[in-house]
Enzyme design. Structure first.
Site: not given
Ligand code: SAH
Length: 464
Positions: A43, A225, A248, A270, A301-302, A382, A411
């Site tokens: 309206p 990480p 992995d 593994k 990680g790397d 590790m 982390a």
């Molecule tokens: N290529 C990976 C490492 C592989 S060996 C890198 O560059 O980070 C696996 C180890 O990495 C673990 O036992 C731990 O010590 C470390 N790691 C991997 N991710 C992690 C995270 N988010 N926080 C803390 N440690 C981590």
């Protein structure tokens, strides 16, 4: 999923909106993009609605709707901003069997209107079941940013061109063809007009027909990480394109979900449940898929830090399969970021050691004497099962038992946890959540370090 998303065909159909105020205007802005006839019953209508009526974009009836007005409509909107009036419309909707939406009343509505990103003919609809409009807006903004404006016209051109593209074999080659069109030469040629785009499309078909089948390739990608936002852009794009992803155990689900739905995802974790993969098995898998497919080998990680990268590269080089390496953020970098300190610091440590607690033989041996020196900083991966051993060796070689030690569990992940302690307390201190952990030797978190500096300063003052 209470609300199921569908795309309604609005050609030659009727949508009715009851109400002519702000509430109705918000819905009309969307509805006027459709091809439906839009009838508004109000309206008293606001100036926007009047203007649209003036322009012939909708039919405005300056009265309330009756059942005859809505019979045959595909959708009915009650947008009065008035409960009693909207309720009346709800009744009409039931009586005429037309799906009805009461603005801001999810419970009384038959459907909801999603947030929309319009790159017609590409339309993205975002719904949060009405529960988180803020979230919907954020997602909409992100989607808008990631879909170039050119996508609309490109999609329309691509649709018309589709029959020609059928000359390219289906599957990866066809996908590559379209991916190049949408994200590479398409946007670049569009400013020169539709004809230029069509020419480029024809040239691309010829090229794709002529070229050899793209050979296999393995991308070694550091997944970072754990936080998906810490992936590199390059990693993200390559994962999107992969045929096969071999990953992995450390790589989280959120990152794996970036792969295409058709991609084959293989876990070669593994440990844990299921069959355990030996390095030989992984190598064989890489060669098998890398020969003909685009493979992403995802490592936490790397890949180059305790990731057995070299071994896998050697195997591919031997098999003459091409590969590339994309770096990632290693755990030590993420751990240092988590505690707000740098891994090197002028005047504190000019070197950083990156160590593993375990190697193929068990506990890894290191130059303990050197590590025990006062200014040593080391990131130890590790380390969990080797913590007693590492602590014992360092103390035996004269390390200061008050050396700061920081353990960062998970982390960058939601369950990140930091334990700040000293070398002496280390063996009893590393209670924490499950998951990966890295030890920073010689570094305290910023807040602990600041407190330490403070107490040192006050001690110095007291001494003066
Ligand atoms: N290529 C990976 C490492 C592989 S060996 C890198 O560059 O980070 C696996 C180890 O990495 C673990 O036992 C731990 O010590 C470390 N790691 C991997 N991710 C992690 C995270 N988010 N926080 C803390 N440690 C981590």
């Amino acid at each position: 999923m209470r609300h199921f998303p569908v795309f309604l065909d609005t050609r030659e159909s009727l949508i009715v909106v009851c109400g002519g105020g702000a509430c109705a205007v918000a819905k009309l802005r969307l509805l006027l993009k459709t091809e439906a006839q839009v009838d508004v019953f109000a309206p008293e209508a606001g100036p926007e609605v009047e203007a649209w009526a003036e322009e012939g974009q909708l039919n405005l009836f300056r009265r309330d709707a009756t059942i005859n007005d809505i019979a045959g409509a595909i959708l009915l909107y009650a947008a009065h901003d008035d409960e009693a009036q909207d309720h009346e419309v709800r009744r009409l909707g039931w009586a005429a069997n037309v799906p009805t939406l009461i603005v801001d009343n999810l419970e009384a509505s038959d459907f909801i209107t999603p947030a929309i990103v319009d790159r017609s003919p590409v339309t993205v609809a975002i719904g949060t079941e009405g529960s988180a409009p803020v979230l919907a807006r954020k997602i909409k903004a992100e989607v808008e940013e990631s879909l170039p404006d050119a996508l609309g016209p490109l999609t329309a051109l691509g649709r018309d061109f589709r029959p020609h593209a059928e000359r390219i074999p289906q599957g990866r080659r066809r996908r590559d063809f379209w991916s190049e069109f949408y994200f590479d030469y398409g946007p670049k040629t569009l400013p020169f007009g539709e004809e230029a785009v069509n020419d480029a499309l024809h040239a691309a078909v010829a090229r794709f027909e002529r070229d050899e089948e793209r050979p296999g390739h393995v991308h070694f990608v550091g997944a970072g990480p754990g936080d998906p936002d810490l992936l590199t852009l390059k990693a993200r794009n390559i994962i999107h394109e992969a045929d096969v992803v071999i990953h992995d155990g450390l790589v989280p689900q959120a990152i794996l979900e970036l792969a295409r739905r058709e991609a084959t995802i293989i876990s070669v974790a593994k440990s844990g449940f299921g069959p355990s993969w030996s390095q030989d098995d992984i190598n064989a898998l890489l060669v098998e898929h890398g020969a003909s497919a685009q493979v992403v080998r995802l490592k936490g990680g790397d890949g180059g830090v305790f990731g057995r990268l070299d071994e896998e590269l050697d195997v591919l080089a031997e098999a003459e399969i091409s590969f590339s390496v994309i770096p990632g953020i290693t755990a030590a970098a993420a751990a240092a970021a988590a505690i707000g300190v740098s891994l090197t610091r002028r005047g504190r440590n000019s070197a950083l050691q990156v160590l593993t607690g375990r190697d193929l033989e068990g506990f890894a041996d290191h130059d303990w004497e050197k590590l025990a020196q006062p200014d040593t900083v080391a990131a130890i991966y590790m380390f969990r099962s080797a913590a007693h051993f590492i602590c014992g060796r360092l103390l035996m070689h004269g390390a200061d038992e008050t050396t700061p030690v920081t353990i960062v569990f998970n982390a960058s992940r939601p369950d990140q946890h930091v334990v700040a302690t000293t070398l002496r307390e280390l063996p009893s201190a590393f209670e924490g959540p499950k998951g990966p952990a890295v030890l920073l030797f010689g570094i305290a978190p910023r807040d602990v370090a600041a407190r330490g500096a403070h107490s040192q300063r006050s001690a110095a003052l007291q001494g003066a």
